[in-house]
Design a protein around this motif. Structure first.
Motif, PDB file in Angstrom:
ATOM      1  N   SER A   1       0.824  -1.201   0.000  1.00 59.65           N
ATOM      2  CA  SER A   1       0.000   0.000   0.000  1.00 59.65           C
ATOM      3  C   SER A   1       0.865   1.260   0.000  1.00 59.65           C
ATOM      4  CB  SER A   1      -0.898  -0.015   1.238  1.00 59.65           C
ATOM      5  OG  SER A   1      -1.773   1.079   1.219  1.00 59.65           O
ATOM      6  N   GLY A   2       0.407   2.278  -0.744  1.00 61.19           N
ATOM      7  CA  GLY A   2       1.096   3.563  -0.763  1.00 61.19           C
ATOM      8  C   GLY A   2       2.231   3.673  -1.752  1.00 61.19           C
ATOM      9  N   ARG A   3       2.409   2.682  -2.597  1.00 59.47           N
ATOM     10  CA  ARG A   3       3.503   2.701  -3.566  1.00 59.47           C
ATOM     11  C   ARG A   3       3.073   3.157  -4.957  1.00 59.47           C
ATOM     12  NH1 ARG A   3       7.252  -2.523  -2.195  1.00 59.47           N
ATOM     13  NH2 ARG A   3       7.464  -2.075   0.024  1.00 59.47           N
ATOM     14  N   GLY A   4       1.791   3.477  -5.118  1.00 62.49           N
ATOM     15  CA  GLY A   4       1.319   3.991  -6.392  1.00 62.49           C
ATOM     16  C   GLY A   4       0.842   2.943  -7.378  1.00 62.49           C
ATOM     17  N   TYR A   5       0.779   1.685  -6.958  1.00 67.26           N
ATOM     18  CA  TYR A   5       0.343   0.629  -7.875  1.00 67.26           C
ATOM     19  C   TYR A   5      -1.116   0.815  -8.299  1.00 67.26           C
ATOM     20  CZ  TYR A   5       4.578  -1.823  -6.338  1.00 67.26           C
ATOM     21  OH  TYR A   5       5.863  -2.166  -6.039  1.00 67.26           O
ATOM     22  N   ALA A   6      -1.990   1.108  -7.341  1.00 68.20           N
ATOM     23  CA  ALA A   6      -3.406   1.298  -7.669  1.00 68.20           C
ATOM     24  C   ALA A   6      -3.581   2.488  -8.598  1.00 68.20           C
ATOM     25  CB  ALA A   6      -4.237   1.488  -6.400  1.00 68.20           C
ATOM     26  N   ARG A   7      -2.884   3.577  -8.322  1.00 68.24           N
ATOM     27  CA  ARG A   7      -2.978   4.777  -9.163  1.00 68.24           C
ATOM     28  C   ARG A   7      -2.525   4.468 -10.587  1.00 68.24           C
ATOM     29  NH1 ARG A   7      -3.381  10.616  -8.617  1.00 68.24           N
ATOM     30  NH2 ARG A   7      -3.216  11.307 -10.748  1.00 68.24           N
ATOM     31  N   ALA A   8      -1.443   3.728 -10.730  1.00 67.98           N
ATOM     32  CA  ALA A   8      -0.943   3.368 -12.065  1.00 67.98           C
ATOM     33  C   ALA A   8      -1.950   2.502 -12.813  1.00 67.98           C
ATOM     34  CB  ALA A   8       0.403   2.657 -11.954  1.00 67.98           C
ATOM     35  N   CYS A   9      -2.563   1.569 -12.110  1.00 70.46           N
ATOM     36  CA  CYS A   9      -3.575   0.710 -12.752  1.00 70.46           C
ATOM     37  C   CYS A   9      -4.787   1.521 -13.191  1.00 70.46           C
ATOM     38  CB  CYS A   9      -4.006  -0.396 -11.798  1.00 70.46           C
ATOM     39  SG  CYS A   9      -2.758  -1.648 -11.513  1.00 70.46           S
ATOM     40  N   VAL A  10      -5.265   2.395 -12.314  1.00 70.23           N
ATOM     41  CA  VAL A  10      -6.440   3.206 -12.648  1.00 70.23           C
ATOM     42  C   VAL A  10      -6.111   4.167 -13.789  1.00 70.23           C
ATOM     43  CG1 VAL A  10      -8.091   4.907 -11.787  1.00 70.23           C
ATOM     44  CG2 VAL A  10      -7.473   2.945 -10.368  1.00 70.23           C
ATOM     45  N   ASP A  11      -4.938   4.777 -13.779  1.00 65.35           N
ATOM     46  CA  ASP A  11      -4.528   5.648 -14.897  1.00 65.35           C
ATOM     47  C   ASP A  11      -4.583   4.892 -16.215  1.00 65.35           C
ATOM     48  OD1 ASP A  11      -4.101   8.040 -13.523  1.00 65.35           O
ATOM     49  OD2 ASP A  11      -1.967   7.617 -13.177  1.00 65.35           O
ATOM     50  N   GLY A  12      -4.067   3.662 -16.223  1.00 65.92           N
ATOM     51  CA  GLY A  12      -4.107   2.844 -17.434  1.00 65.92           C
ATOM     52  C   GLY A  12      -5.519   2.529 -17.879  1.00 65.92           C
ATOM     53  N   LEU A  13      -6.377   2.195 -16.934  1.00 67.07           N
ATOM     54  CA  LEU A  13      -7.777   1.918 -17.279  1.00 67.07           C
ATOM     55  C   LEU A  13      -8.483   3.162 -17.812  1.00 67.07           C
ATOM     56  CD1 LEU A  13      -8.843  -0.358 -14.310  1.00 67.07           C
ATOM     57  CD2 LEU A  13      -8.794  -0.987 -16.728  1.00 67.07           C
ATOM     58  N   LEU A  14      -8.230   4.319 -17.204  1.00 69.69           N
ATOM     59  CA  LEU A  14      -8.860   5.546 -17.688  1.00 69.69           C
ATOM     60  C   LEU A  14      -8.407   5.863 -19.103  1.00 69.69           C
ATOM     61  CD1 LEU A  14      -8.752   7.805 -14.507  1.00 69.69           C
ATOM     62  CD2 LEU A  14     -10.682   6.485 -15.415  1.00 69.69           C
ATOM     63  N   ASP A  15      -7.123   5.676 -19.397  1.00 72.65           N
ATOM     64  CA  ASP A  15      -6.637   5.868 -20.768  1.00 72.65           C
ATOM     65  C   ASP A  15      -7.336   4.916 -21.730  1.00 72.65           C
ATOM     66  OD1 ASP A  15      -4.902   7.867 -19.960  1.00 72.65           O
ATOM     67  OD2 ASP A  15      -3.137   6.544 -19.902  1.00 72.65           O
ATOM     68  N   TRP A  16      -7.486   3.654 -21.315  1.00 73.39           N
ATOM     69  CA  TRP A  16      -8.138   2.648 -22.156  1.00 73.39           C
ATOM     70  C   TRP A  16      -9.567   3.080 -22.470  1.00 73.39           C
ATOM     71  CZ3 TRP A  16     -12.276  -0.716 -21.941  1.00 73.39           C
ATOM     72  CH2 TRP A  16     -12.246  -1.816 -22.801  1.00 73.39           C
ATOM     73  N   PHE A  17     -10.300   3.531 -21.458  1.00 77.52           N
ATOM     74  CA  PHE A  17     -11.677   3.984 -21.663  1.00 77.52           C
ATOM     75  C   PHE A  17     -11.730   5.224 -22.555  1.00 77.52           C
ATOM     76  CE2 PHE A  17     -12.710   1.604 -17.671  1.00 77.52           C
ATOM     77  CZ  PHE A  17     -13.684   0.793 -18.219  1.00 77.52           C
ATOM     78  N   ARG A  18     -10.828   6.184 -22.342  1.00 77.37           N
ATOM     79  CA  ARG A  18     -10.828   7.411 -23.158  1.00 77.37           C
ATOM     80  C   ARG A  18     -10.609   7.095 -24.630  1.00 77.37           C
ATOM     81  NH1 ARG A  18      -7.233   9.550 -19.107  1.00 77.37           N
ATOM     82  NH2 ARG A  18      -8.458  10.755 -17.641  1.00 77.37           N
ATOM     83  N   VAL A  19      -9.628   6.249 -24.916  1.00 74.75           N
ATOM     84  CA  VAL A  19      -9.314   5.880 -26.305  1.00 74.75           C
ATOM     85  C   VAL A  19     -10.520   5.245 -26.980  1.00 74.75           C
ATOM     86  CG1 VAL A  19      -7.916   4.268 -27.681  1.00 74.75           C
ATOM     87  CG2 VAL A  19      -6.823   5.679 -25.948  1.00 74.75           C
ATOM     88  N   ARG A  20     -11.336   4.557 -26.222  1.00 75.85           N
ATOM     89  CA  ARG A  20     -12.505   3.874 -26.779  1.00 75.85           C
ATOM     90  C   ARG A  20     -13.761   4.731 -26.742  1.00 75.85           C
ATOM     91  NH1 ARG A  20      -8.630   0.899 -25.586  1.00 75.85           N
ATOM     92  NH2 ARG A  20      -8.258  -1.128 -26.521  1.00 75.85           N
ATOM     93  N   GLY A  21     -13.606   6.006 -26.372  1.00 74.94           N
ATOM     94  CA  GLY A  21     -14.716   6.947 -26.461  1.00 74.94           C
ATOM     95  C   GLY A  21     -15.645   7.008 -25.267  1.00 74.94           C
ATOM     96  N   ALA A  22     -15.255   6.413 -24.154  1.00 75.40           N
ATOM     97  CA  ALA A  22     -16.115   6.502 -22.965  1.00 75.40           C
ATOM     98  C   ALA A  22     -16.221   7.961 -22.536  1.00 75.40           C
ATOM     99  CB  ALA A  22     -15.550   5.661 -21.831  1.00 75.40           C
TER     100      ALA A  22
END
Length: 72
Positions: A19-40
């Motif tokens: 916890s606190g190492r930024g892993y969750a943030r990195a995963c969520v950033d990647g998912l948000l990029d994935w959704f944006r590219v697909r027009g969400a």
């Protein structure tokens, strides 16, 4: 992989030693990029009290607990 939290009935996305190492943030950033590219245009999720600050920092707005929403 989700670990168990010492509070019964609550799940953690990361084991407390990670916890606190930024892993969750990195995963969520990647998912948000994935959704944006697909027009969400909107994402809704439920967030634990511990995770809410991270989601708010990403632009999610609180809705009726525990719902949060991000709209582009």
């Amino acid at each position: 992989m989700a670990g168990t939290d010492p509070v019964p009935g609550r799940q953690r996305a990361a084991h407390e030693t990670r916890s606190g190492r930024g892993y969750a943030r990195a995963c969520v950033d990647g998912l948000l990029d994935w959704f944006r590219v697909r027009g969400a245009r909107q994402i809704q999720l439920t967030a634990s009290a511990d995770a809410r600050p991270m989601y708010e920092a990403l632009g999610f707005k609180p809705k009726p607990d525990p719902l949060m929403e991000l709209t582009w």
